[in-house]
Write a protein that holds these residues in place. Structure first.
Motif, PDB file in Angstrom:
ATOM      1  N   GLY A 194      80.313 -39.293 -20.549  1.00  0.00           N
ATOM      2  CA  GLY A 194      78.896 -39.609 -20.558  1.00  0.00           C
ATOM      3  C   GLY A 194      77.995 -38.563 -21.185  1.00  0.00           C
ATOM      4  O   GLY A 194      76.773 -38.735 -21.218  1.00  0.00           O
ATOM      5  N   LYS A 195      78.568 -37.476 -21.729  1.00  0.00           N
ATOM      6  CA  LYS A 195      77.767 -36.405 -22.318  1.00  0.00           C
ATOM      7  C   LYS A 195      78.117 -36.256 -23.794  1.00  0.00           C
ATOM      8  O   LYS A 195      79.281 -36.365 -24.188  1.00  0.00           O
ATOM      9  CB  LYS A 195      78.041 -35.089 -21.586  1.00  0.00           C
ATOM     10  N   GLU A 196      77.086 -35.992 -24.616  1.00  0.00           N
ATOM     11  CA  GLU A 196      77.294 -35.848 -26.043  1.00  0.00           C
ATOM     12  C   GLU A 196      77.518 -34.381 -26.426  1.00  0.00           C
ATOM     13  O   GLU A 196      76.832 -33.486 -25.944  1.00  0.00           O
ATOM     14  CB  GLU A 196      76.113 -36.417 -26.826  1.00  0.00           C
ATOM     15  N   TYR A 197      78.502 -34.170 -27.298  1.00  0.00           N
ATOM     16  CA  TYR A 197      78.845 -32.861 -27.827  1.00  0.00           C
ATOM     17  C   TYR A 197      78.872 -32.941 -29.351  1.00  0.00           C
ATOM     18  O   TYR A 197      78.961 -34.026 -29.940  1.00  0.00           O
ATOM     19  CB  TYR A 197      80.227 -32.413 -27.345  1.00  0.00           C
ATOM     20  N   LEU A 198      78.864 -31.786 -29.973  1.00  0.00           N
ATOM     21  CA  LEU A 198      79.123 -31.686 -31.400  1.00  0.00           C
ATOM     22  C   LEU A 198      80.559 -31.245 -31.592  1.00  0.00           C
ATOM     23  O   LEU A 198      81.016 -30.290 -30.959  1.00  0.00           O
ATOM     24  CB  LEU A 198      78.178 -30.665 -32.048  1.00  0.00           C
ATOM     25  N   MET A 199      81.290 -31.957 -32.460  1.00  0.00           N
ATOM     26  CA  MET A 199      82.632 -31.510 -32.824  1.00  0.00           C
ATOM     27  C   MET A 199      82.628 -31.186 -34.315  1.00  0.00           C
ATOM     28  O   MET A 199      82.196 -31.989 -35.136  1.00  0.00           O
ATOM     29  CB  MET A 199      83.694 -32.565 -32.503  1.00  0.00           C
ATOM     30  N   THR A 200      83.109 -30.003 -34.648  1.00  0.00           N
ATOM     31  CA  THR A 200      83.133 -29.529 -36.021  1.00  0.00           C
ATOM     32  C   THR A 200      84.434 -28.804 -36.296  1.00  0.00           C
ATOM     33  O   THR A 200      85.179 -28.485 -35.357  1.00  0.00           O
ATOM     34  CB  THR A 200      81.926 -28.589 -36.274  1.00  0.00           C
ATOM     35  N   LYS A 201      84.727 -28.577 -37.551  1.00  0.00           N
ATOM     36  CA  LYS A 201      85.863 -27.718 -37.869  1.00  0.00           C
ATOM     37  C   LYS A 201      85.644 -26.359 -37.233  1.00  0.00           C
ATOM     38  O   LYS A 201      84.526 -25.868 -37.133  1.00  0.00           O
ATOM     39  CB  LYS A 201      85.994 -27.566 -39.388  1.00  0.00           C
ATOM     40  N   SER A 202      86.712 -25.731 -36.812  1.00  0.00           N
ATOM     41  CA  SER A 202      86.596 -24.390 -36.248  1.00  0.00           C
ATOM     42  C   SER A 202      86.565 -23.366 -37.385  1.00  0.00           C
ATOM     43  O   SER A 202      87.408 -23.400 -38.288  1.00  0.00           O
ATOM     44  CB  SER A 202      87.774 -24.091 -35.317  1.00  0.00           C
ATOM     45  N   PHE A 203      85.587 -22.478 -37.326  1.00  0.00           N
ATOM     46  CA  PHE A 203      85.442 -21.456 -38.354  1.00  0.00           C
ATOM     47  C   PHE A 203      85.784 -20.053 -37.827  1.00  0.00           C
ATOM     48  O   PHE A 203      85.432 -19.058 -38.440  1.00  0.00           O
ATOM     49  CB  PHE A 203      84.005 -21.462 -38.897  1.00  0.00           C
ATOM     50  N   ARG A 204      86.477 -19.985 -36.722  1.00  0.00           N
ATOM     51  CA  ARG A 204      86.844 -18.681 -36.170  1.00  0.00           C
ATOM     52  C   ARG A 204      87.872 -17.986 -37.074  1.00  0.00           C
ATOM     53  O   ARG A 204      88.811 -18.608 -37.574  1.00  0.00           O
ATOM     54  CB  ARG A 204      87.434 -18.834 -34.774  1.00  0.00           C
ATOM     55  N   SER A 205      87.700 -16.700 -37.246  1.00  0.00           N
ATOM     56  CA  SER A 205      88.664 -15.936 -38.044  1.00  0.00           C
ATOM     57  C   SER A 205      89.843 -15.466 -37.187  1.00  0.00           C
ATOM     58  O   SER A 205      90.944 -15.266 -37.695  1.00  0.00           O
ATOM     59  CB  SER A 205      87.985 -14.718 -38.663  1.00  0.00           C
ATOM     60  N   ARG A 206      89.592 -15.262 -35.894  1.00  0.00           N
ATOM     61  CA  ARG A 206      90.613 -14.785 -34.955  1.00  0.00           C
ATOM     62  C   ARG A 206      91.256 -13.479 -35.428  1.00  0.00           C
ATOM     63  O   ARG A 206      92.426 -13.223 -35.163  1.00  0.00           O
ATOM     64  CB  ARG A 206      91.668 -15.871 -34.706  1.00  0.00           C
ATOM     65  N   ASP A 207      90.506 -12.718 -36.184  1.00  0.00           N
ATOM     66  CA  ASP A 207      90.949 -11.406 -36.659  1.00  0.00           C
ATOM     67  C   ASP A 207      92.260 -11.498 -37.430  1.00  0.00           C
ATOM     68  O   ASP A 207      93.179 -10.677 -37.265  1.00  0.00           O
ATOM     69  CB  ASP A 207      91.099 -10.437 -35.476  1.00  0.00           C
ATOM     70  N   THR A 208      92.351 -12.523 -38.291  1.00  0.00           N
ATOM     71  CA  THR A 208      93.552 -12.683 -39.099  1.00  0.00           C
ATOM     72  C   THR A 208      93.188 -13.469 -40.350  1.00  0.00           C
ATOM     73  O   THR A 208      92.022 -13.791 -40.581  1.00  0.00           O
ATOM     74  CB  THR A 208      94.655 -13.391 -38.294  1.00  0.00           C
ATOM     75  N   TYR A 209      94.173 -13.788 -41.179  1.00  0.00           N
ATOM     76  CA  TYR A 209      93.956 -14.560 -42.406  1.00  0.00           C
ATOM     77  C   TYR A 209      95.272 -15.250 -42.763  1.00  0.00           C
ATOM     78  O   TYR A 209      96.329 -14.933 -42.185  1.00  0.00           O
ATOM     79  CB  TYR A 209      93.458 -13.651 -43.536  1.00  0.00           C
ATOM     80  N   PRO A 210      95.253 -16.247 -43.709  1.00  0.00           N
ATOM     81  CA  PRO A 210      96.448 -17.071 -43.950  1.00  0.00           C
ATOM     82  C   PRO A 210      97.651 -16.353 -44.528  1.00  0.00           C
ATOM     83  O   PRO A 210      98.690 -16.985 -44.723  1.00  0.00           O
ATOM     84  CB  PRO A 210      95.937 -18.145 -44.917  1.00  0.00           C
ATOM     85  N   GLY A 211      97.539 -15.051 -44.785  1.00  0.00           N
ATOM     86  CA  GLY A 211      98.710 -14.298 -45.229  1.00  0.00           C
ATOM     87  C   GLY A 211      99.518 -13.716 -44.093  1.00  0.00           C
ATOM     88  O   GLY A 211     100.549 -13.081 -44.324  1.00  0.00           O
ATOM     89  N   GLU A 212      99.071 -13.945 -42.855  1.00  0.00           N
ATOM     90  CA  GLU A 212      99.748 -13.392 -41.680  1.00  0.00           C
ATOM     91  C   GLU A 212     100.262 -14.508 -40.768  1.00  0.00           C
ATOM     92  O   GLU A 212      99.629 -15.570 -40.649  1.00  0.00           O
ATOM     93  CB  GLU A 212      98.781 -12.520 -40.874  1.00  0.00           C
ATOM     94  N   GLN A 213     101.381 -14.255 -40.108  1.00  0.00           N
ATOM     95  CA  GLN A 213     101.918 -15.231 -39.157  1.00  0.00           C
ATOM     96  C   GLN A 213     100.940 -15.473 -38.012  1.00  0.00           C
ATOM     97  O   GLN A 213     100.848 -16.591 -37.482  1.00  0.00           O
ATOM     98  CB  GLN A 213     103.263 -14.744 -38.606  1.00  0.00           C
TER      99      GLN A 213
END
Length: 396
Positions: free
Chosen positions: A156-175
């Motif tokens: 019954g409550k409205e939210y916004l859902m979006t792609k997550s843009f968190r970096s999580r202190d990493t990048y796609p070159g790391e496991q």
């Protein structure tokens, strides 16, 4: 406008996997579905703004004009109700755009940029700002009709859902990037609290030890009736989770059999570096998921043949830009997107619909009852309007 009609395939099958990986193959009798014209609207404006979102009631439509960075809001008749730009360096400016403008109800529009999540009224007056879950480093933006954030309803409550843009202190070159990745962010629009969901599950290609760029795994998602439907871009799997604002529990994974779907291949992780973002608009991907009338619709783009892409890039790199662009444009025009249709309750595959002719093949958007497609402008005529087709998925 001719209606786009397809007699759906007899005895087509898909693999359905529960979280225990038990395989079930389903067969269905043929049915007839069509995408029928209901109405159209003309936006009388110079330029070629991109159709962005429609509110759930179907009373408002938003557009984004790239040259002016203007957000444009119209009613269902195409009358402009609001038109504003926030590219100035002011406290109410969202910064570099990350998502297309999202309509919320009858009187608000949400823009997501590097500076945060900004809620405006239709005249562009800022109502509220929500900070990102993490300080933004670098990010990219993919702008296609229907590929943007959504307003979702949970208990019954409205939210916004979006792609997550968190970096999580990493990048796609790391496991670590692949181990900690989450696809989507659920935003409480009242409190500003955020929760991320949608990891790379064990059966995804993105855990194969290679590196992938942002457009490879850009998510498509939808929430309905306590379920989160999620796909990770070029990996043709539809994940269905039991979903609440607190947790997502994997229920089913549907491995999608899409003809001529050019799944991307990963790159050596040594080719990646922190802060770099790459987006390829020709990548095969699941671009939109939605539910209407008890049917799950999965919009896919099969992608451009990687060999043709490589040929075009080679020409560009040697200074033959026009030749490279011609090869790319020809391949893009021959690439045909489609819409897979499943029954919402049984998850039986019902068939595949082709896109209607004469419309932007990049995507479409939807309210609770109708589909909206953006007409392709006539290349030989200078037009001072933009036409949107309102259509309905119907079963014969």
């Amino acid at each position: 406008m001719r209606k786009s009609l397809l007699i759906l395939l007899l005895f087509s099958s898909f693999g359905l996997f529960s979280c225990e990986e038990k395989e079930i193959v389903t067969e269905v009798a043929p049915i007839e579905l069509s995408i029928d014209m209901v109405d159209s609207l003309d936006l009388e404006i110079l330029g070629n703004p991109l159709m962005a979102s429609v509110n759930k009631e179907g009373s408002l439509i938003s557009f984004f004009d790239f040259p002016s960075s203007e957000t444009i809001i119209t009613n269902s008749n195409g009358e402009i109700l609001g038109q504003f730009s926030k590219k100035e360096d002011t406290p109410d400016a969202y910064g570099f755009k990350l998502e297309l403008p999202v309509l919320w109800g009858e009187d608000r529009v949400i823009l997501i940029g590097m500076r945060g999540i900004f809620i405006y009224d239709l005249d562009g007056n800022m109502i509220k700002k929500i900070d990102h879950a993490e300080a933004m480093g670098s990010a990219g933006s993919m702008s296609m009709p229907g590929l943007t954030a959504k307003i979702v309803r949970l208990e019954g409550k409205e939210y916004l859902m979006t792609k997550s843009f968190r970096s999580r202190d990493t990048y796609p070159g790391e496991q670590k990037f692949y181990d900690t990745y989450k696809a989507v962010e659920l935003v409480d629009l009242e409190t500003g609290e955020m929760q991320d969901f949608g990891p790379f599950e064990a059966d995804t290609k993105f855990l194969d030890g290679m590196g992938y760029v942002q457009s490879d795994y850009a998510p498509a998602f939808h929430v309905r009736n306590g379920k989160l439907y999620l796909s990770h871009g070029s990996d043709p799997i539809l994940y269905i989770y039991d979903f609440s604002a607190e947790e997502a529990k994997l229920d089913t994974a549907i491995h999608l059999a899409i003809p001529d779907f050019y799944e991307v291949e990963g790159l050596p992780r040594s080719e990646f570096s922190p802060g770099n973002v790459t987006i390829n608009g020709g990548t095969a991907a699941i671009r939109n998921i939605l539910i209407q009338d008890g049917k799950v619709l999965v919009h896919y783009y099969p992608g451009i043949d990687p060999k043709i892409m490589e040929e075009a890039r080679a020409l560009w790199s040697t200074g033959k830009e026009e030749e490279g662009e011609a090869i790319y444009n020809k391949a893009a025009s021959e690439t045909k997107p489609g819409i897979l249709v499943f029954d919402e309750k049984s998850l039986n595959y019902l068939g595949t619909l082709s896109f209607p002719t004469g419309i932007n093949p990049s995507g479409f958007m939807a309210d609770d009852n109708f589909l909206y497609f953006q007409r392709t402008p006539d290349p030989d005529v200078e037009e001072d309007f933009l036409r949107i087709y309102k259509k309905k998925l119907t079963e014969k």
